[in-house]
Design a protein around this motif. Structure first.
Motif, PDB file in Angstrom:
ATOM      1  N   PHE A  95       8.482  15.339  -7.269  1.00 12.00           N
ATOM      2  CA  PHE A  95       9.482  16.230  -7.399  1.00 12.00           C
ATOM      3  C   PHE A  95      10.725  15.362  -7.083  1.00 12.00           C
ATOM      4  O   PHE A  95      11.779  15.761  -8.014  1.00 12.00           O
ATOM      5  N   VAL A  96      10.892  14.529  -6.457  1.00 12.06           N
ATOM      6  CA  VAL A  96      12.050  13.705  -6.186  1.00 12.06           C
ATOM      7  C   VAL A  96      11.910  12.311  -6.505  1.00 12.06           C
ATOM      8  O   VAL A  96      11.282  11.412  -5.383  1.00 12.06           O
ATOM      9  N   ARG A  97      12.147  11.789  -7.606  1.00  8.14           N
ATOM     10  CA  ARG A  97      11.764  10.677  -8.031  1.00  8.14           C
ATOM     11  C   ARG A  97      12.495   9.420  -7.346  1.00  8.14           C
ATOM     12  O   ARG A  97      12.064   8.241  -7.408  1.00  8.14           O
ATOM     13  N   ASP A  98      13.562   9.817  -6.649  1.00  7.90           N
ATOM     14  CA  ASP A  98      14.392   8.695  -6.249  1.00  7.90           C
ATOM     15  C   ASP A  98      13.770   8.008  -5.049  1.00  7.90           C
ATOM     16  O   ASP A  98      14.003   6.916  -4.695  1.00  7.90           O
ATOM     17  N   VAL A  99      12.527   8.769  -4.350  1.00 10.86           N
ATOM     18  CA  VAL A  99      11.709   8.095  -3.479  1.00 10.86           C
ATOM     19  C   VAL A  99      11.563   6.535  -4.001  1.00 10.86           C
ATOM     20  O   VAL A  99      11.670   5.765  -2.875  1.00 10.86           O
ATOM     21  N   MET A 100      10.912   6.515  -5.019  1.00  4.68           N
ATOM     22  CA  MET A 100      10.613   5.257  -5.545  1.00  4.68           C
ATOM     23  C   MET A 100      11.680   4.122  -5.258  1.00  4.68           C
ATOM     24  O   MET A 100      11.331   2.904  -5.253  1.00  4.68           O
ATOM     25  N   GLN A 101      12.827   4.787  -5.585  1.00  9.40           N
ATOM     26  CA  GLN A 101      13.992   3.591  -5.498  1.00  9.40           C
ATOM     27  C   GLN A 101      14.613   3.271  -4.035  1.00  9.40           C
ATOM     28  O   GLN A 101      14.651   2.308  -3.958  1.00  9.40           O
ATOM     29  N   VAL A 102      14.427   4.336  -3.226  1.00  8.97           N
ATOM     30  CA  VAL A 102      14.621   3.827  -1.799  1.00  8.97           C
ATOM     31  C   VAL A 102      13.728   3.222  -0.729  1.00  8.97           C
ATOM     32  O   VAL A 102      13.952   2.564  -0.216  1.00  8.97           O
ATOM     33  N   LEU A 103      12.451   3.464  -1.372  1.00  6.49           N
ATOM     34  CA  LEU A 103      11.459   3.176  -0.469  1.00  6.49           C
ATOM     35  C   LEU A 103      11.462   1.753  -0.039  1.00  6.49           C
ATOM     36  O   LEU A 103      11.288   1.334   0.991  1.00  6.49           O
TER      37      LEU A 103
ATOM     38  N   ALA B 183       0.910  -1.256  -0.201  1.00 14.36           N
ATOM     39  CA  ALA B 183      -0.212   0.038  -0.172  1.00 14.36           C
ATOM     40  C   ALA B 183       0.866   1.150   0.121  1.00 14.36           C
ATOM     41  O   ALA B 183       0.637   2.146  -0.750  1.00 14.36           O
ATOM     42  N   ILE B 184       1.998   1.354   0.736  1.00 12.12           N
ATOM     43  CA  ILE B 184       2.846   2.387   0.843  1.00 12.12           C
ATOM     44  C   ILE B 184       3.354   2.687  -0.342  1.00 12.12           C
ATOM     45  O   ILE B 184       3.738   3.676  -1.018  1.00 12.12           O
TER      46      ILE B 184
ATOM     47  N   ASN C 224      13.487  -0.602  -0.045  1.00 11.98           N
ATOM     48  CA  ASN C 224      14.553  -1.048   0.863  1.00 11.98           C
ATOM     49  C   ASN C 224      14.319  -0.364   2.223  1.00 11.98           C
ATOM     50  O   ASN C 224      14.766  -1.132   3.272  1.00 11.98           O
ATOM     51  N   LEU C 225      14.033   0.926   2.373  1.00 14.33           N
ATOM     52  CA  LEU C 225      13.829   1.667   3.402  1.00 14.33           C
ATOM     53  C   LEU C 225      12.698   0.859   4.313  1.00 14.33           C
ATOM     54  O   LEU C 225      12.736   0.609   5.642  1.00 14.33           O
ATOM     55  N   LEU C 226      11.631   0.336   3.777  1.00  7.66           N
ATOM     56  CA  LEU C 226      10.628  -0.486   4.076  1.00  7.66           C
ATOM     57  C   LEU C 226      11.159  -1.889   4.713  1.00  7.66           C
ATOM     58  O   LEU C 226      10.650  -2.247   6.044  1.00  7.66           O
ATOM     59  N   THR C 227      12.240  -2.379   4.144  1.00 12.09           N
ATOM     60  CA  THR C 227      12.491  -3.691   4.463  1.00 12.09           C
ATOM     61  C   THR C 227      13.405  -3.211   5.739  1.00 12.09           C
ATOM     62  O   THR C 227      13.215  -4.115   6.834  1.00 12.09           O
TER      63      THR C 227
ATOM     64  N   MET D   1      11.040  -3.044   8.514  1.00 13.14           N
ATOM     65  CA  MET D   1      10.403  -4.291   9.030  1.00 13.14           C
ATOM     66  C   MET D   1      11.450  -4.991   9.841  1.00 13.14           C
ATOM     67  O   MET D   1      10.687  -5.549  11.092  1.00 13.14           O
ATOM     68  N   PHE D   2      12.577  -4.737   9.876  1.00 10.24           N
ATOM     69  CA  PHE D   2      13.470  -5.554  10.851  1.00 10.24           C
ATOM     70  C   PHE D   2      13.800  -4.736  12.173  1.00 10.24           C
ATOM     71  O   PHE D   2      14.035  -5.200  13.197  1.00 10.24           O
ATOM     72  N   PHE D   3      13.245  -3.410  11.985  1.00  6.10           N
ATOM     73  CA  PHE D   3      13.289  -2.697  13.333  1.00  6.10           C
ATOM     74  C   PHE D   3      11.978  -2.857  14.060  1.00  6.10           C
ATOM     75  O   PHE D   3      11.631  -2.152  14.951  1.00  6.10           O
ATOM     76  N   THR D   4      10.954  -3.551  13.376  1.00  8.02           N
ATOM     77  CA  THR D   4       9.706  -3.615  13.822  1.00  8.02           C
ATOM     78  C   THR D   4       9.569  -5.019  14.297  1.00  8.02           C
ATOM     79  O   THR D   4      10.077  -6.074  13.494  1.00  8.02           O
ATOM     80  N   PRO D   5       9.140  -5.472  15.490  1.00  6.18           N
ATOM     81  CA  PRO D   5       9.138  -6.809  15.969  1.00  6.18           C
ATOM     82  C   PRO D   5       8.096  -7.633  15.310  1.00  6.18           C
ATOM     83  O   PRO D   5       7.128  -7.824  15.621  1.00  6.18           O
TER      84      PRO D   5
END
Lengths: 261, 405
Positions: free
Chosen positions: A169-177, A83-84, A179-182, A185-189
């Motif tokens: 405005f900053v298309r890089d978000v789609m590249q980073v997102l 969803a995100i 991995n950032l979510l992964t 995920m590991f910082f969330t129990p």
């Protein structure tokens, strides 16, 4: 509410239908993937953590108990991730209509986020079967489930509001997102219990809405308890604040979309 | 409720920089002032405009004059950098046809998708879908996936989708000519019909005829400002005039190397070649197809008595010879000994293109004869309503008449 009216609700439904169709009906097996994809991920993580690492929950003897516990957390997380990501790319993805049609573009991230409901439904269904098989039949506490799902999606939409506008405005978000979510995920129990995390991360988790949502799913489905009221209130308040400012920022930024798309 | 569009001191500045993060911060903070975007491109410059109910406004101007930017702001697709836009009424904008066509879906399904994008309910789409399909003339193809369509078929489908809108404030960007000739006629007729129903119509077009047919008010935009506002006839004429002058200057500059006069033999020269078009005797290098063209040539030559000729060639720029005629200079001697020849084309039947007019002075009319003097000029023939489907070499002057029985 929030400057939306009855017609917007209809347009939102239309956009939702369109997103579902584009996502699942374009490929030849179509809706099959809607079910297979989350199941595949659930199976892999179950295999890795349940059978390779042989993690057992404190107090429980069987691996099945861990698997059920894992899926209660990870199933909703798959939906959250989807969803995100969908929500963040929604405005850029619909650039042709954003540039040519005057409509409330703020409906795009909302409609895209709601597509996550489908994979959530698949996960919950799968989980329901597992629960029944493992003899851990759900109790009346599932009545809280819709409430938690609503909270989860308000939070996702709040994030999507910001991310979708920033992505223009900053298309890089789609590249980073992804991995950032992964990382998140590991910082969330989700794969391991709260107690086995380092102290510092435990403390940080209290400010992590995803932690509260995962805990809520587990309370309801595996522990048969009422979810933590404090946690839910925290998520609700945070979501509404983030959504409110996100919507305002989105509405200010949308006037500049056409030059950035 | 009365419909109106009011723009007050509206400006739109596009940032010139490549810093997208800067744009983001500026956009989110909502304080894009002159200083934040200093050095940006001003597309619309403090423009004030008010359009009342019943007005059908045409906007003309050269590329980059800010027409589309203005339209986008009125349509609500983008916000002004400063100033305010106030609109009462529901805006329907047609910027590009075929937005959101899904290739994998059939034509019929696409009509539903389009309805969904427009925010219509299924029932609303159902009520017009048969008319839309009929208008598109796609027949059985409507059940086939759009990816199997030809470009023309896609355009027809896309146009048919907008053919049943019932607009309050209608905004149309650029000409909407689609499909083959017969469909194009039908489409144009439908556009006129839709415009007639609209309470306010705003149309940007490079087709002056469309503006004159549809609009009852017209503005001429230049560098983001309105330079003229009035009756479509007057404004379009002024616009065409200005464009022509600018184009002429540009044309001469571009083809300077082709232009010039040279003498190869002492005492022989072509001193002047002038073009006159229409009734007004203005020296010009852009000539409307089908109008009257007169060419005046003044030359001088030693030994007028011989068989010398003035040879007039009209050559298209790809060296295709379109006109060739020799004029014996003996017939055109003026009192002072100069030669003065006027050639008249009435009407000029050349099609729209750029041509070179070659005038040479020859000792005799044989093809092998070397010229004593030569002069070349460039001119362009333009057509106000060029025929679609190609560039004919010639313009065919045709008139229609009632049959007398």
């Amino acid at each position: 509410m929030f400057g939306f009216n009855r017609y917007d609700v209809r347009l939102l439904l239309n956009l939702f239908k369109m997103n579902v169709r584009d996502r699942y009906l374009g490929s030849s097996l179509g809706s099959v993937w809607a079910i297979v994809n989350p199941l595949l991920m659930l199976c892999i993580y179950t295999y890795v953590f349940g059978f390779v690492f042989k993690i057992k929950l404190p107090g429980a003897e069987t691996t099945l108990a861990y698997v059920v516990w894992l899926i209660t957390g990870y199933g909703p997380w798959i939906a959250t991730t989807e969803a995100i990501i969908a929500s963040s790319g929604s405005v850029v993805g619909a650039s042709s209509i954003v540039k040519n049609l005057a409509f409330k573009t703020e409906l795009l991230p909302i409609a895209a986020a709601l597509v996550g409901l489908i994979s959530l439904a698949v996960s919950l269904l799968f989980l329901l079967i597992l629960l029944i098989v493992s003899g851990n039949t759900p109790t009346w506490h599932v009545a809280f489930l819709p409430f938690v799902i609503v909270l989860q999606f308000i939070w996702i939409i709040a994030l999507g509001m910001w991310l979708s506008a920033i992505t223009v405005f900053v298309r890089d978000v789609m590249q980073v997102l992804p991995n950032l979510l992964t990382v998140l995920m590991f910082f969330t129990p989700i794969f391991y219990p709260f107690d086995s995390m380092p102290r510092l991360v435990q403390n940080l988790s209290l400010a992590n809405p995803f932690y509260h949502l995962a805990e809520a799913y587990r309370s309801i489905l595996t522990e048969h308890q009422v979810p933590s009221i404090e946690g839910m209130v925290f998520v609700a308040v945070l979501s509404i604040v983030v959504f409110h400012f996100g919507l305002a920022a989105f509405r200010r930024a949308k006037g500049y979309f056409d030059s950035a798309l | 409720m009365s419909f109106c569009v009011e723009l007050d001191q509206v400006s739109k500045v596009f940032s010139a920089g490549s810093s997208t993060t800067g744009d983001l911060v500026a956009a989110m903070a909502g304080n894009v002032g002159q200083d934040t975007l200093a050095g940006g491109k001003v597309a619309v410059d403090r423009l004030t405009l008010s359009i009342a109910e019943g007005e059908r406004l045409g906007i003309v101007g050269r590329n980059g004059a800010g027409k589309s930017t203005l339209l986008h702001m009125i349509a609500g697709l983008s916000g002004p950098t400063s100033g305010s836009v106030r609109i009462s009424g529901k805006v329907t904008s047609i910027m590009t046809l075929g937005v959101g066509l899904r290739d994998d879906l059939s034509g019929r399904e696409n009509i539903y998708v389009d309805g969904e994008i427009q925010g219509k309910s299924r029932a609303e789409t159902d009520s017009v879908i048969e008319q839309v399909i009929e208008f598109s003339e796609l027949g059985e193809f409507i059940e086939y996936p759009v990816r199997t369509y030809s470009t023309g078929m896609k355009a027809r489908l896309a146009f048919a989708m907008i053919s049943h809108i019932d607009p309050e404030i209608l905004i149309i960007d650029e000409a909407l000519s689609v499909g083959d000739a017969s469909f194009s006629v039908k489409a144009t007729a439908r556009i006129l019909e839709i415009c007639a129903r609209g309470k306010i119509v705003i149309l940007v077009s490079h087709g002056m005829q469309a503006i004159r047919d549809i609009c009852n008010r017209c503005i001429y935009m230049k560098d983001g400002r309105i330079v003229m506002d009035g009756q479509p006839d007057a404004v379009t004429r002024a616009y065409i005039e200005e464009v022509r002058e600018a184009d002429e200057a540009e044309l001469m500059l571009k083809f300077q190397s082709h232009v010039g006069s040279r003498s190869f033999k002492a005492g022989s020269e072509i001193s002047r070649v002038s073009l006159f078009s229409g009734e007004i005797e203005v020296n010009c290098v852009r000539i409307e197809a089908g109008s009257r063209l007169r060419i005046q040539i003044v030359a001088r030559h030693q030994g007028i008595a011989g068989g010398a000729v003035l040879r007039v060639h009209i050559v298209r720029l790809d060296d295709l010879l379109l006109f060739h005629k020799d004029f014996p200079i003996g017939d055109y001697v003026l009192d002072g000994g100069d030669i003065g020849l006027e050639v008249e084309f009435s009407p000029l039947v050349l099609g729209a293109a750029i041509y070179r007019l070659d005038v040479s002075l020859l000792e005799n009319d044989s093809d092998s004869c070397e010229p004593c003097a030569r002069s070349a000029t460039i001119f362009e023939v333009f057509a106000l309503d060029p025929p679609s489907g190609g560039k004919p070499m010639l313009l065919y002057p045709v008139t229609g008449r009632v049959v007398l029985t």
